[in-house]
Design a protein around this motif. Structure first.
Motif, short mmCIF file in Angstrom:
data_model
loop_
_atom_site.label_atom_id
_atom_site.label_comp_id
_atom_site.label_asym_id
_atom_site.label_seq_id
_atom_site.Cartn_x
_atom_site.Cartn_y
_atom_site.Cartn_z
N ASN A 12 -36.43 -59.29 -17.16
CA ASN A 12 -35.69 -59.20 -18.43
C ASN A 12 -34.84 -60.43 -18.71
O ASN A 12 -34.50 -60.70 -19.87
N THR A 33 -41.18 -55.83 -13.74
CA THR A 33 -40.33 -54.65 -13.66
C THR A 33 -38.97 -54.95 -14.26
O THR A 33 -38.46 -56.07 -14.18
N VAL A 34 -38.40 -53.91 -14.85
CA VAL A 34 -37.10 -54.03 -15.51
C VAL A 34 -36.33 -52.73 -15.35
O VAL A 34 -36.91 -51.67 -15.09
N ARG A 35 -35.03 -52.81 -15.54
CA ARG A 35 -34.22 -51.59 -15.61
C ARG A 35 -34.26 -50.99 -17.01
O ARG A 35 -34.15 -49.79 -17.19
N LYS A 36 -34.41 -51.88 -18.03
CA LYS A 36 -34.43 -51.43 -19.43
C LYS A 36 -35.67 -52.01 -20.11
O LYS A 36 -35.69 -53.17 -20.50
N PRO A 37 -36.73 -51.20 -20.25
CA PRO A 37 -37.99 -51.70 -20.84
C PRO A 37 -37.82 -52.33 -22.21
O PRO A 37 -38.58 -53.23 -22.58
N ASP A 38 -36.84 -51.88 -23.00
CA ASP A 38 -36.65 -52.45 -24.33
C ASP A 38 -36.34 -53.95 -24.27
O ASP A 38 -36.57 -54.67 -25.24
N ALA A 39 -35.82 -54.41 -23.11
CA ALA A 39 -35.44 -55.81 -22.98
C ALA A 39 -36.63 -56.75 -23.04
O ALA A 39 -36.47 -57.95 -23.29
N HIS A 55 -40.60 -49.55 -15.47
CA HIS A 55 -39.20 -49.38 -15.07
C HIS A 55 -39.11 -49.39 -13.55
O HIS A 55 -39.95 -48.81 -12.86
N ASP A 57 -35.87 -49.30 -10.53
CA ASP A 57 -34.52 -49.38 -9.98
C ASP A 57 -34.68 -49.73 -8.51
O ASP A 57 -35.19 -48.93 -7.71
N SER A 190 -24.53 -61.22 -15.32
CA SER A 190 -24.74 -60.11 -14.39
C SER A 190 -23.77 -60.09 -13.22
O SER A 190 -23.66 -59.07 -12.52
#
Length: 280
Positions: A12, A33-39, A55, A57, A190
């Protein structure tokens, strides 16, 4: 140029995002991979099936195993696995909360370990692949105010170097990337701080806290150039064990290693004095 399939955690932002964009532009496939797919919705819309996203974590070991397994099952094979996701935690050791300590270890250290472990059976079966571990110059040197960040990076470098020796016979090359400061959101986006204690107000820890809170200093590293070197390393044979990126990283690591070597050599007589006699 060979078209490859990459599995990259944390796409992301930062190096993960930069690498993904460069790889997709040149025609490679990326499983990100991401924590927030919208990113990364913009990348998915633009590149479609060329960009596989899930997704993840990194503190959830069961999810790591499931996502890695699904990526291999759906994509057929993966040529390069990149452990990129992670973050910085700053403050004196006693300023950090228990929850902060547990989370950074779970993310930066255990998460990367488990991604590698989940991928290895697939990579062994392929008899050829690369694992790239994103570390930092802070995996070879240490500074006040970053004790837990250093703890995760020194540990993951030891793990990764040992794995490199374990899997070399399976045609799996392993590389540790040690960037210096780069103009990403790592430092001023971050990064997290522990609750301040007055006792450290006039110590070097305060300078680190001030740098993070002010957010004004510009690191020297160009993320696009660094990402390009990381990508190019997958073409090198044999795989380089370590790559330092940035003048700050090179200088800091060189000084740290020179100081450690000098201190070790000064202890040679002491070290040998603790052995049994040669004829014992």
């Amino acid at each position: 140029m060979t078209v490859r399939t990459w599995f990259i955690t944390g796409v992301n932002s930062g190096f993960g995002r930069e690498m993904t964009e460069q790889l997709l532009r040149r025609g490679d496939r990326v499983a990100g991979t991401v924590r927030k797919p919208d990113a990364v919705a913009d990348l998915k819309e633009k590149y479609g099936d060329q960009f596989w996203v899930a997704h993840l974590d990194l503190t959830d070991v069961a999810e790591i195993k499931a996502v890695v397994g699904r990526a291999f099952a759906e994509l057929g094979s993966i040529d390069v696995v990149v452990n990129n996701a992670g973050y910085g935690l700053f403050g004196a050791a006693e300023e950090l909360t228990d929850a902060q300590i547990d989370h950074i270890i779970a993310t930066n250290l255990t998460g990367s370990i488990q991604v590698t472990r989940a991928a290895l059976p697939h990579l062994r079966a392929q008899q050829g692949a690369r694992i790239i571990q994103i570390s930092t110059f802070g995996g070879q040197a240490a500074f006040p105010g970053a004790s837990m960040y250093h703890a995760t990076k020194w540990a993951i470098e030891g793990f990764t170097e040992a794995v490199a020796r374990e899997v070399a016979g399976f045609g799996i090359g392993v590389t540790i990337i040690e960037p210096g400061g780069a103009r990403t959101r790592f430092r001023y986006g971050s990064a997290q701080l522990g609750p301040a204690l007055d006792a450290y107000a006039d110590t070097p820890v305060a300078a680190v806290r001030g740098m993070i809170e002010n957010g004004r200093a510009l690191p020297p590293g160009d993320p696009a150039k660094m990402a390009a070197v990381i990508i190019a390393s997958a073409e090198q044979s044999p795989a380089p064990l370590r790559i330092a990126l940035g003048t700050d990283s090179f200088g800091i690591i060189r000084t740290s290693l020179a100081d450690r070597l000098a201190a070790l050599e000064a202890q040679q007589d002491l070290a040998t004095s603790t052995d049994f006699p040669a004829d014992a």
